[in-house]
Design a protein around this motif. Structure first.
Motif, PDB file in Angstrom:
ATOM      1  N   ASP A  23       0.912  -1.177   0.016  1.00  0.00           N
ATOM      2  CA  ASP A  23       0.158   0.035   0.073  1.00  0.00           C
ATOM      3  C   ASP A  23       1.178   1.276   0.093  1.00  0.00           C
ATOM      4  O   ASP A  23       1.354   1.701   1.213  1.00  0.00           O
ATOM      5  CB  ASP A  23      -0.837   0.020   1.240  1.00  0.00           C
ATOM      6  N   ILE A  24       1.341   1.635  -1.293  1.00  0.00           N
ATOM      7  CA  ILE A  24       2.210   2.731  -1.171  1.00  0.00           C
ATOM      8  C   ILE A  24       1.917   3.979  -0.465  1.00  0.00           C
ATOM      9  O   ILE A  24       2.908   4.856   0.216  1.00  0.00           O
ATOM     10  CB  ILE A  24       2.690   2.875  -2.765  1.00  0.00           C
ATOM     11  N   ALA A  25       0.599   4.152  -0.563  1.00  0.00           N
ATOM     12  CA  ALA A  25       0.100   5.458   0.174  1.00  0.00           C
ATOM     13  C   ALA A  25       0.276   5.524   1.790  1.00  0.00           C
ATOM     14  O   ALA A  25       0.816   6.708   2.159  1.00  0.00           O
ATOM     15  CB  ALA A  25      -1.328   5.644  -0.125  1.00  0.00           C
ATOM     16  N   LYS A  26       0.385   4.228   2.326  1.00  0.00           N
ATOM     17  CA  LYS A  26       0.629   4.203   3.666  1.00  0.00           C
ATOM     18  C   LYS A  26       2.144   3.611   3.955  1.00  0.00           C
ATOM     19  O   LYS A  26       2.732   4.265   5.063  1.00  0.00           O
ATOM     20  CB  LYS A  26      -0.360   3.030   4.207  1.00  0.00           C
ATOM     21  N   GLU A  27       2.400   2.754   3.159  1.00  0.00           N
ATOM     22  CA  GLU A  27       3.943   2.300   3.543  1.00  0.00           C
ATOM     23  C   GLU A  27       4.889   2.786   2.724  1.00  0.00           C
ATOM     24  O   GLU A  27       6.331   2.631   2.898  1.00  0.00           O
ATOM     25  CB  GLU A  27       3.643   0.787   3.162  1.00  0.00           C
ATOM     26  N   GLY A  28       4.897   3.654   1.697  1.00  0.00           N
ATOM     27  CA  GLY A  28       5.791   4.120   0.985  1.00  0.00           C
ATOM     28  C   GLY A  28       6.649   3.128  -0.039  1.00  0.00           C
ATOM     29  O   GLY A  28       6.227   2.132  -0.543  1.00  0.00           O
ATOM     30  N   SER A  29       7.974   3.481  -0.190  1.00  0.00           N
ATOM     31  CA  SER A  29       8.871   2.816  -0.994  1.00  0.00           C
ATOM     32  C   SER A  29      10.165   2.400  -0.300  1.00  0.00           C
ATOM     33  O   SER A  29      10.518   3.184   0.624  1.00  0.00           O
ATOM     34  CB  SER A  29       8.865   3.374  -2.390  1.00  0.00           C
ATOM     35  N   MET A  30      11.012   1.612  -0.993  1.00  0.00           N
ATOM     36  CA  MET A  30      12.335   1.286  -0.509  1.00  0.00           C
ATOM     37  C   MET A  30      13.243   1.041  -1.640  1.00  0.00           C
ATOM     38  O   MET A  30      13.191   0.507  -2.683  1.00  0.00           O
ATOM     39  CB  MET A  30      12.433   0.130   0.322  1.00  0.00           C
ATOM     40  N   ALA A  31      14.283   1.450  -1.426  1.00  0.00           N
ATOM     41  CA  ALA A  31      15.620   1.374  -2.343  1.00  0.00           C
ATOM     42  C   ALA A  31      16.865   0.955  -1.551  1.00  0.00           C
ATOM     43  O   ALA A  31      17.108   1.468  -0.476  1.00  0.00           O
ATOM     44  CB  ALA A  31      16.064   2.661  -3.263  1.00  0.00           C
ATOM     45  N   VAL A  32      17.481   0.077  -2.301  1.00  0.00           N
ATOM     46  CA  VAL A  32      18.929  -0.335  -1.462  1.00  0.00           C
ATOM     47  C   VAL A  32      20.130   0.035  -2.636  1.00  0.00           C
ATOM     48  O   VAL A  32      20.216  -0.243  -3.852  1.00  0.00           O
ATOM     49  CB  VAL A  32      18.860  -1.749  -1.533  1.00  0.00           C
ATOM     50  N   PHE A  33      20.762   0.827  -1.837  1.00  0.00           N
ATOM     51  CA  PHE A  33      21.965   1.154  -2.547  1.00  0.00           C
ATOM     52  C   PHE A  33      23.202   0.481  -2.158  1.00  0.00           C
ATOM     53  O   PHE A  33      23.387   0.126  -0.835  1.00  0.00           O
ATOM     54  CB  PHE A  33      22.345   2.708  -2.257  1.00  0.00           C
ATOM     55  N   ALA A  34      24.532   0.783  -2.966  1.00  0.00           N
ATOM     56  CA  ALA A  34      25.745  -0.056  -2.523  1.00  0.00           C
ATOM     57  C   ALA A  34      26.501   0.595  -1.584  1.00  0.00           C
ATOM     58  O   ALA A  34      27.067  -0.085  -0.926  1.00  0.00           O
ATOM     59  CB  ALA A  34      26.476  -0.111  -3.750  1.00  0.00           C
ATOM     60  N   ALA A  35      26.165   1.869  -1.276  1.00  0.00           N
ATOM     61  CA  ALA A  35      26.898   2.747  -0.205  1.00  0.00           C
ATOM     62  C   ALA A  35      25.808   4.021   0.115  1.00  0.00           C
ATOM     63  O   ALA A  35      25.180   4.439  -0.579  1.00  0.00           O
ATOM     64  CB  ALA A  35      28.145   3.309  -0.739  1.00  0.00           C
ATOM     65  N   ILE A  55      17.453   7.377   5.717  1.00  0.00           N
ATOM     66  CA  ILE A  55      18.530   6.504   5.078  1.00  0.00           C
ATOM     67  C   ILE A  55      18.853   5.763   6.274  1.00  0.00           C
ATOM     68  O   ILE A  55      19.418   6.405   7.275  1.00  0.00           O
ATOM     69  CB  ILE A  55      19.458   7.442   4.498  1.00  0.00           C
ATOM     70  N   ARG A  56      19.005   4.468   6.004  1.00  0.00           N
ATOM     71  CA  ARG A  56      19.720   3.566   7.221  1.00  0.00           C
ATOM     72  C   ARG A  56      20.605   2.836   6.520  1.00  0.00           C
ATOM     73  O   ARG A  56      20.578   2.293   5.455  1.00  0.00           O
ATOM     74  CB  ARG A  56      18.380   2.355   7.609  1.00  0.00           C
ATOM     75  N   ASP A  57      21.776   2.570   7.418  1.00  0.00           N
ATOM     76  CA  ASP A  57      22.780   1.613   6.793  1.00  0.00           C
ATOM     77  C   ASP A  57      22.458   0.299   7.317  1.00  0.00           C
ATOM     78  O   ASP A  57      21.664   0.067   8.205  1.00  0.00           O
ATOM     79  CB  ASP A  57      24.321   1.978   7.787  1.00  0.00           C
ATOM     80  N   TRP A  58      22.847  -0.680   6.302  1.00  0.00           N
ATOM     81  CA  TRP A  58      22.194  -2.053   6.583  1.00  0.00           C
ATOM     82  C   TRP A  58      23.285  -3.083   6.231  1.00  0.00           C
ATOM     83  O   TRP A  58      24.119  -3.029   5.320  1.00  0.00           O
ATOM     84  CB  TRP A  58      21.129  -2.336   5.626  1.00  0.00           C
TER      85      TRP A  58
END
Length: 93
Positions: free
Chosen positions: A46-58, A82-85
């Motif tokens: 549910d993009i309106a409530k939960e949004g989106s996510m992207a994973v970056f190399a750095a 932005i979270r470090d993972w």
């Protein structure tokens, strides 16, 4: 492997704003993906409530992406984090 995850929250009026800005947003996604900086991206159920996510190399790539993203600059995104993972397993391992 240390990665960076970007979590976007959608503005209330994102559905009205996003279509006109999507080509520029997608071009930026493509640019970062082609450079190897963007590993994956997608929306939650549910993009309106939960949004989106992207994973970056750095983290630096994640910050650079967000800083110039048309969705963020034009108010399609109301907030982000932005979270470090630290990845433990990946597909195929």
């Amino acid at each position: 492997m240390s990665l960076a995850v970007v979590l976007y929250q959608c503005a209330e009026d994102f559905a009205a704003k996003a279509p006109a800005l999507f080509p520029a947003h997608k071009a930026r996604l493509d640019e970062f993906h082609a450079a190897g900086d963007l590993l994956m991206v997608g929306t939650f159920g549910d993009i309106a409530k939960e949004g989106s996510m992207a994973v970056f190399a750095a983290r630096a790539a994640a910050e650079k992406f967000v800083d110039g993203d048309p969705f963020r600059l034009s108010g399609v995104v109301s907030g982000y984090e932005i979270r470090d993972w630290s990845e433990v397993y990946t597909r195929g391992e």
